[in-house]
Scaffold this active site. Structure first.
Site: not given
Ligand code: PXP
Length: 260
Positions: A6, A9, A42, A44, A48, A69, A100, A150, A213
């Site tokens: 992901n 960040h 993602h 949003r 943001r 996402e 999330t 998921e 997550h």
């Molecule tokens: N999976 C989903 C559906 C998410 O929305 C997120 C981010 O919140 C993640 C995985 C990855 O989470 P993290 O950044 O905490 O590893």
């Protein structure tokens, strides 16, 4: 076990300054080289972090499958249908949240959810639902006829952090801490058992199972042991480590943890 990286960040860092770098697009070749199996991002509703152009360019240029996402709003589903990623993971969204914080309320959002799923599937986009690990949510996902679910692992990650963060290291012998630790250990075991049983049920129902997550280099191993979970989507901890070891190394290290 498959790893979706992901890369949100990277956009979080860029948007902190509202300038042009770091550009999430630059991560694609590094993710590929390091053995990532998928890129997750993602879009949003308030934009943001990722911007429309990020998503557009990443989907256009990535040689890895893209897992987009987004919320179930008609605007987001329009964008997803137009950009045609490999998979769309439908997630809940609240403006005030930092990240999330939980799974979709699948039973409460049925008509909008059904409509979103139908529209995406008509475009032959694979659909996944980001859900809390409950039997009700698994069964509802099955009724909604999606290919993937998921599991939100935030609760597991929080309990793990309370149990193993260094804060109480020097106080191990203090008796008042023994009971909470015992309780936390039980909570962690219960949460893992729950994830294991539900993943097994989901697989038997014909659903494919991902999770994510709050997973990191320390807490991920327990999840890797659950054979019925095929894929993890991990963002924050990989990007955080990449500051010190570089993105390629951070992904390589996480991939190594995912070997069964
Ligand atoms: N999976 C989903 C559906 C998410 O929305 C997120 C981010 O919140 C993640 C995985 C990855 O989470 P993290 O950044 O905490 O590893």
């Amino acid at each position: 076990m498959q790893l979706g990286v992901n890369i949100d960040h990277i956009a979080v860092l860029r948007e902190a300054r509202k300038i042009a770098d770091p550009d999430p697009l630059d991560a694609l070749s590094i993710c590929k080289r390091a053995g990532a199996d998928q890129i997750t991002l993602h879009l949003r509703e308030d934009r943001r972090h990722m911007q429309d152009n990020d998503v557009r360019n990443i989907i256009k240029l990535s040689s890895l499958p893209i897992n987009l996402e987004c919320a179930i709003s008609p605007e987001m589903i329009d964008i997803a249908c137009e950009l045609n990623p490999h998979r769309v993971t439908l997630v809940p969204e609240k403006r005030e949240e930092v990240t999330t914080e939980g799974g979709l309320h699948v039973s409460g959002e049925q008509p909008a959810l059904k409509e979103a799923i139908k529209r995406l599937q008509n475009k032959e986009i694979e659909v996944s639902l980001f859900i809390d690990p409950t039997l009700d949510a698994v069964k509802t996902s099955l009724d909604l006829d999606v290919a993937w679910i998921e599991f939100h692992t935030g609760k597991y990650a929080n309990i793990y952090a309370m149990l193993y963060s260094n804060v109480s290291k020097t106080h191990h012998s203090i008796t008042e801490l023994e009971l909470p630790r015992k309780i936390l250990k039980q909570m962690l075991d219960d949460e893992l058992r729950n994830l294991r049983l539900l993943s097994c049920d989901a697989m038997e129902f014909g659903l494919r199972v991902a999770a994510g997550h709050g997973l990191n280099m320390q807490n991920v191993s327990n999840i890797v042991e659950i054979e019925t979970i095929e894929e993890l989507n991990i963002g924050q901890s990989i990007i955080a480590r990449s500051i010190y070891v570089g993105l390629e190394q951070a992904i390589l290290d996480m991939k190594a943890k995912l070997i069964r």
